[in-house]
Design a protein around this motif. Structure first.
Motif, PDB file in Angstrom:
ATOM      1  N   LEU A 157       0.812  -1.214   0.000  1.00 39.59           N
ATOM      2  CA  LEU A 157       0.000   0.000   0.000  1.00 39.59           C
ATOM      3  C   LEU A 157       0.844   1.263   0.000  1.00 39.59           C
ATOM      4  O   LEU A 157       1.622   1.494   0.927  1.00 39.59           O
ATOM      5  N   ASP A 158       0.679   2.081  -1.031  1.00 42.45           N
ATOM      6  CA  ASP A 158       1.293   3.403  -1.061  1.00 42.45           C
ATOM      7  C   ASP A 158       0.408   4.347  -0.252  1.00 42.45           C
ATOM      8  O   ASP A 158      -0.820   4.185  -0.221  1.00 42.45           O
ATOM      9  N   LEU A 159       1.010   5.325   0.394  1.00 42.78           N
ATOM     10  CA  LEU A 159       0.214   6.272   1.188  1.00 42.78           C
ATOM     11  C   LEU A 159      -0.356   7.398   0.346  1.00 42.78           C
ATOM     12  O   LEU A 159      -1.482   7.837   0.566  1.00 42.78           O
ATOM     13  N   ASN A 160       0.417   7.887  -0.599  1.00 35.69           N
ATOM     14  CA  ASN A 160       0.037   9.075  -1.353  1.00 35.69           C
ATOM     15  C   ASN A 160      -0.616   8.686  -2.668  1.00 35.69           C
ATOM     16  O   ASN A 160       0.051   8.559  -3.689  1.00 35.69           O
ATOM     17  N   MET A 161      -1.933   8.502  -2.613  1.00 35.99           N
ATOM     18  CA  MET A 161      -2.695   8.126  -3.806  1.00 35.99           C
ATOM     19  C   MET A 161      -3.870   9.079  -3.978  1.00 35.99           C
ATOM     20  O   MET A 161      -4.340   9.667  -3.009  1.00 35.99           O
ATOM     21  N   PRO A 162      -4.348   9.204  -5.222  1.00 42.64           N
ATOM     22  CA  PRO A 162      -5.511  10.067  -5.450  1.00 42.64           C
ATOM     23  C   PRO A 162      -6.805   9.459  -4.916  1.00 42.64           C
ATOM     24  O   PRO A 162      -6.851   8.261  -4.633  1.00 42.64           O
ATOM     25  N   ARG A 163      -7.799  10.291  -4.805  1.00 48.34           N
ATOM     26  CA  ARG A 163      -9.169   9.972  -4.378  1.00 48.34           C
ATOM     27  C   ARG A 163      -9.267   9.514  -2.936  1.00 48.34           C
ATOM     28  O   ARG A 163     -10.128   9.972  -2.209  1.00 48.34           O
ATOM     29  N   LYS A 164      -8.433   8.620  -2.501  1.00 42.54           N
ATOM     30  CA  LYS A 164      -8.432   8.169  -1.107  1.00 42.54           C
ATOM     31  C   LYS A 164      -7.008   7.719  -0.803  1.00 42.54           C
ATOM     32  O   LYS A 164      -6.464   6.864  -1.485  1.00 42.54           O
ATOM     33  N   GLY A 165      -6.421   8.300   0.225  1.00 42.88           N
ATOM     34  CA  GLY A 165      -5.034   7.990   0.568  1.00 42.88           C
ATOM     35  C   GLY A 165      -4.877   6.631   1.246  1.00 42.88           C
ATOM     36  O   GLY A 165      -5.850   6.015   1.694  1.00 42.88           O
ATOM     37  N   GLY A 166      -3.657   6.180   1.310  1.00 41.99           N
ATOM     38  CA  GLY A 166      -3.351   4.881   1.879  1.00 41.99           C
ATOM     39  C   GLY A 166      -3.777   4.728   3.330  1.00 41.99           C
ATOM     40  O   GLY A 166      -4.244   3.662   3.738  1.00 41.99           O
ATOM     41  N   GLN A 167      -3.625   5.775   4.126  1.00 44.44           N
ATOM     42  CA  GLN A 167      -4.018   5.650   5.523  1.00 44.44           C
ATOM     43  C   GLN A 167      -5.536   5.545   5.671  1.00 44.44           C
ATOM     44  O   GLN A 167      -6.017   4.842   6.556  1.00 44.44           O
ATOM     45  N   GLU A 168      -6.279   6.182   4.788  1.00 44.19           N
ATOM     46  CA  GLU A 168      -7.738   6.014   4.801  1.00 44.19           C
ATOM     47  C   GLU A 168      -8.108   4.577   4.430  1.00 44.19           C
ATOM     48  O   GLU A 168      -9.010   3.992   5.034  1.00 44.19           O
ATOM     49  N   VAL A 169      -7.405   4.026   3.439  1.00 41.94           N
ATOM     50  CA  VAL A 169      -7.636   2.635   3.050  1.00 41.94           C
ATOM     51  C   VAL A 169      -7.344   1.721   4.234  1.00 41.94           C
ATOM     52  O   VAL A 169      -8.131   0.834   4.575  1.00 41.94           O
ATOM     53  N   LEU A 170      -6.216   1.948   4.865  1.00 45.96           N
ATOM     54  CA  LEU A 170      -5.805   1.139   6.012  1.00 45.96           C
ATOM     55  C   LEU A 170      -6.836   1.219   7.133  1.00 45.96           C
ATOM     56  O   LEU A 170      -7.228   0.189   7.705  1.00 45.96           O
ATOM     57  N   GLU A 171      -7.306   2.412   7.420  1.00 41.80           N
ATOM     58  CA  GLU A 171      -8.298   2.587   8.489  1.00 41.80           C
ATOM     59  C   GLU A 171      -9.589   1.825   8.170  1.00 41.80           C
ATOM     60  O   GLU A 171     -10.148   1.141   9.035  1.00 41.80           O
ATOM     61  N   GLU A 172     -10.053   1.927   6.929  1.00 43.06           N
ATOM     62  CA  GLU A 172     -11.287   1.224   6.558  1.00 43.06           C
ATOM     63  C   GLU A 172     -11.088  -0.287   6.570  1.00 43.06           C
ATOM     64  O   GLU A 172     -11.967  -1.034   7.002  1.00 43.06           O
ATOM     65  N   MET A 173      -9.940  -0.734   6.082  1.00 42.53           N
ATOM     66  CA  MET A 173      -9.656  -2.181   6.085  1.00 42.53           C
ATOM     67  C   MET A 173      -9.643  -2.750   7.487  1.00 42.53           C
ATOM     68  O   MET A 173     -10.265  -3.771   7.763  1.00 42.53           O
ATOM     69  N   LYS A 174      -8.890  -2.122   8.353  1.00 51.18           N
ATOM     70  CA  LYS A 174      -8.720  -2.659   9.702  1.00 51.18           C
ATOM     71  C   LYS A 174      -9.980  -2.514  10.543  1.00 51.18           C
ATOM     72  O   LYS A 174     -10.145  -3.179  11.551  1.00 51.18           O
ATOM     73  N   GLY A 175     -10.915  -1.661  10.088  1.00 54.07           N
ATOM     74  CA  GLY A 175     -12.203  -1.542  10.752  1.00 54.07           C
ATOM     75  C   GLY A 175     -13.249  -2.503  10.210  1.00 54.07           C
ATOM     76  O   GLY A 175     -14.362  -2.570  10.713  1.00 54.07           O
ATOM     77  N   ASP A 176     -12.884  -3.245   9.187  1.00 56.84           N
ATOM     78  CA  ASP A 176     -13.806  -4.176   8.537  1.00 56.84           C
ATOM     79  C   ASP A 176     -13.410  -5.602   8.924  1.00 56.84           C
ATOM     80  O   ASP A 176     -12.329  -6.073   8.565  1.00 56.84           O
ATOM     81  N   GLU A 177     -14.288  -6.271   9.633  1.00 55.21           N
ATOM     82  CA  GLU A 177     -13.984  -7.609  10.140  1.00 55.21           C
ATOM     83  C   GLU A 177     -13.579  -8.591   9.044  1.00 55.21           C
ATOM     84  O   GLU A 177     -12.755  -9.469   9.257  1.00 55.21           O
ATOM     85  N   SER A 178     -14.124  -8.421   7.857  1.00 50.74           N
ATOM     86  CA  SER A 178     -13.811  -9.358   6.776  1.00 50.74           C
ATOM     87  C   SER A 178     -12.473  -9.063   6.095  1.00 50.74           C
ATOM     88  O   SER A 178     -11.968  -9.896   5.354  1.00 50.74           O
ATOM     89  N   LEU A 179     -11.885  -7.892   6.367  1.00 51.56           N
ATOM     90  CA  LEU A 179     -10.620  -7.505   5.715  1.00 51.56           C
ATOM     91  C   LEU A 179      -9.446  -7.344   6.667  1.00 51.56           C
ATOM     92  O   LEU A 179      -8.303  -7.327   6.228  1.00 51.56           O
ATOM     93  N   ARG A 180      -9.702  -7.223   7.944  1.00 58.14           N
ATOM     94  CA  ARG A 180      -8.655  -6.812   8.880  1.00 58.14           C
ATOM     95  C   ARG A 180      -7.485  -7.775   9.009  1.00 58.14           C
ATOM     96  O   ARG A 180      -6.416  -7.374   9.433  1.00 58.14           O
TER      97      ARG A 180
END
Length: 148
Positions: free
Chosen positions: A68-91
Protein backbone atom coordinates in the motif's frame (compact mmCIF):
# COMPACT_ATOMS: atom_id res chain seq x y z
CA UNK A 1 7.19 -21.72 -5.04
CA UNK A 2 3.51 -21.46 -4.28
CA UNK A 3 1.55 -20.75 -1.14
CA UNK A 4 2.53 -23.79 0.90
CA UNK A 5 -0.74 -23.83 2.82
CA UNK A 6 -2.91 -24.20 -0.28
CA UNK A 7 -0.57 -25.09 -3.17
CA UNK A 8 -1.59 -22.04 -5.23
CA UNK A 9 0.04 -18.81 -6.36
CA UNK A 10 0.03 -16.06 -3.76
CA UNK A 11 -2.33 -13.18 -4.53
CA UNK A 12 -0.72 -9.77 -4.04
CA UNK A 13 -2.59 -6.49 -4.37
CA UNK A 14 -0.47 -3.43 -5.11
CA UNK A 15 -2.18 -0.09 -4.49
CA UNK A 16 0.13 2.34 -6.29
CA UNK A 17 -0.50 5.31 -8.58
CA UNK A 18 3.05 5.72 -9.90
CA UNK A 19 3.51 3.63 -13.08
CA UNK A 20 7.29 3.54 -12.55
CA UNK A 21 6.91 2.05 -9.09
CA UNK A 22 4.38 -0.47 -10.41
CA UNK A 23 6.94 -1.60 -13.02
CA UNK A 24 9.69 -1.84 -10.40
CA UNK A 25 7.46 -3.94 -8.15
CA UNK A 26 6.52 -6.23 -11.03
CA UNK A 27 10.18 -6.76 -11.94
CA UNK A 28 11.17 -7.38 -8.32
CA UNK A 29 8.41 -9.95 -7.83
CA UNK A 30 9.34 -11.68 -11.11
CA UNK A 31 12.82 -12.23 -9.67
CA UNK A 32 11.45 -13.65 -6.45
CA UNK A 33 11.02 -17.24 -5.45
CA UNK A 34 7.31 -17.20 -4.73
CA UNK A 35 4.84 -17.80 -7.54
CA UNK A 36 2.45 -14.90 -7.33
CA UNK A 37 -0.34 -13.10 -9.10
CA UNK A 38 0.13 -9.35 -8.86
CA UNK A 39 -3.00 -7.22 -9.14
CA UNK A 40 -2.66 -3.45 -9.38
CA UNK A 41 -5.05 -0.65 -8.49
CA UNK A 42 -4.24 3.02 -8.95
CA UNK A 43 -5.98 4.73 -6.05
CA UNK A 44 -7.53 4.15 -2.66
CA UNK A 45 -11.12 3.92 -3.90
CA UNK A 46 -10.13 1.15 -6.33
CA UNK A 47 -8.18 -0.59 -3.55
CA UNK A 48 -11.25 -0.77 -1.34
CA UNK A 49 -13.47 -1.85 -4.23
CA UNK A 50 -10.98 -4.62 -4.99
CA UNK A 51 -10.74 -5.70 -1.35
CA UNK A 52 -14.53 -5.69 -0.96
CA UNK A 53 -14.98 -7.37 -4.36
CA UNK A 54 -17.43 -4.75 -5.58
CA UNK A 55 -18.06 -3.21 -9.00
CA UNK A 56 -15.54 -4.23 -11.63
CA UNK A 57 -13.70 -6.27 -8.98
CA UNK A 58 -16.65 -8.54 -8.10
CA UNK A 59 -14.68 -11.61 -9.20
CA UNK A 60 -11.30 -10.50 -7.87
CA UNK A 61 -9.39 -12.98 -5.73
CA UNK A 62 -8.90 -12.12 -2.08
CA UNK A 63 -5.33 -10.89 -1.63
CA UNK A 64 -2.87 -12.66 0.65
CA UNK A 65 -0.91 -9.41 0.99
CA UNK A 66 -1.53 -5.72 0.28
CA UNK A 67 1.37 -3.47 -0.70
CA UNK A 68 0.00 0.00 0.00
CA UNK A 69 1.29 3.40 -1.06
CA UNK A 70 0.21 6.27 1.19
CA UNK A 71 0.04 9.07 -1.35
CA UNK A 72 -2.69 8.13 -3.81
CA UNK A 73 -5.51 10.07 -5.45
CA UNK A 74 -9.17 9.97 -4.38
CA UNK A 75 -8.43 8.17 -1.11
CA UNK A 76 -5.03 7.99 0.57
CA UNK A 77 -3.35 4.88 1.88
CA UNK A 78 -4.02 5.65 5.52
CA UNK A 79 -7.74 6.01 4.80
CA UNK A 80 -7.64 2.63 3.05
CA UNK A 81 -5.81 1.14 6.01
CA UNK A 82 -8.30 2.59 8.49
CA UNK A 83 -11.29 1.22 6.56
CA UNK A 84 -9.66 -2.18 6.08
CA UNK A 85 -8.72 -2.66 9.70
CA UNK A 86 -12.20 -1.54 10.75
CA UNK A 87 -13.81 -4.18 8.54
CA UNK A 88 -13.98 -7.61 10.14
CA UNK A 89 -13.81 -9.36 6.78
CA UNK A 90 -10.62 -7.51 5.72
CA UNK A 91 -8.65 -6.81 8.88
CA UNK A 92 -6.57 -9.99 8.76
CA UNK A 93 -5.07 -9.25 5.35
CA UNK A 94 -1.44 -8.26 6.00
CA UNK A 95 -0.64 -4.72 4.89
CA UNK A 96 2.84 -3.48 4.08
CA UNK A 97 3.00 0.26 3.61
CA UNK A 98 5.48 0.85 0.79
CA UNK A 99 5.85 4.59 0.35
CA UNK A 100 8.27 7.40 -0.34
CA UNK A 101 7.32 9.17 2.89
CA UNK A 102 9.83 9.12 5.70
CA UNK A 103 7.71 11.44 7.85
CA UNK A 104 7.55 10.30 11.46
CA UNK A 105 3.84 11.15 11.68
CA UNK A 106 3.10 8.90 8.68
CA UNK A 107 5.01 6.03 10.27
CA UNK A 108 3.25 6.47 13.62
CA UNK A 109 -0.21 6.82 12.08
CA UNK A 110 0.31 3.77 9.85
CA UNK A 111 1.23 1.59 12.81
CA UNK A 112 -1.60 3.10 14.89
CA UNK A 113 -3.89 1.96 12.07
CA UNK A 114 -2.42 -1.56 12.37
CA UNK A 115 -0.12 -1.71 9.35
CA UNK A 116 2.00 -4.86 9.55
CA UNK A 117 5.12 -3.08 8.27
CA UNK A 118 6.23 0.33 7.02
CA UNK A 119 8.91 0.51 4.36
CA UNK A 120 10.34 3.53 2.58
CA UNK A 121 10.88 3.07 -1.14
CA UNK A 122 14.54 3.25 -2.10
CA UNK A 123 15.33 5.50 -5.07
CA UNK A 124 17.54 3.01 -6.92
CA UNK A 125 16.39 -0.15 -8.72
CA UNK A 126 18.60 -2.59 -6.79
CA UNK A 127 17.46 -1.17 -3.45
CA UNK A 128 13.83 -1.38 -4.54
CA UNK A 129 14.27 -5.00 -5.62
CA UNK A 130 15.92 -5.80 -2.28
CA UNK A 131 13.02 -4.26 -0.33
CA UNK A 132 10.33 -6.07 -2.34
CA UNK A 133 12.29 -9.34 -2.13
CA UNK A 134 12.55 -8.95 1.64
CA UNK A 135 8.79 -8.40 1.90
CA UNK A 136 8.18 -11.43 -0.28
CA UNK A 137 10.57 -13.61 1.72
CA UNK A 138 9.17 -12.57 5.07
CA UNK A 139 5.43 -12.24 4.48
CA UNK A 140 5.03 -15.00 1.91
CA UNK A 141 7.49 -17.69 3.01
CA UNK A 142 8.28 -17.15 6.70
CA UNK A 143 5.12 -15.72 8.28
CA UNK A 144 2.11 -17.92 8.99
CA UNK A 145 -0.94 -16.16 7.61
CA UNK A 146 -4.49 -16.75 8.82
CA UNK A 147 -6.74 -18.82 6.57
CA UNK A 148 -8.89 -16.89 4.12
Amino acid sequence: MTDSSEGRPVEILLAEDNPGDVKLTEKALERGKVLNNLHVVNDGVEALDYLRQTGEYADAPRPDLLLLDLNMPRKGGQEVLEEMKGDESLRRIPVVVLTSSEAEEDIIESYDLHANAYLTKPVDFDGFVDIVSSVEDFFLTVVKRPPK
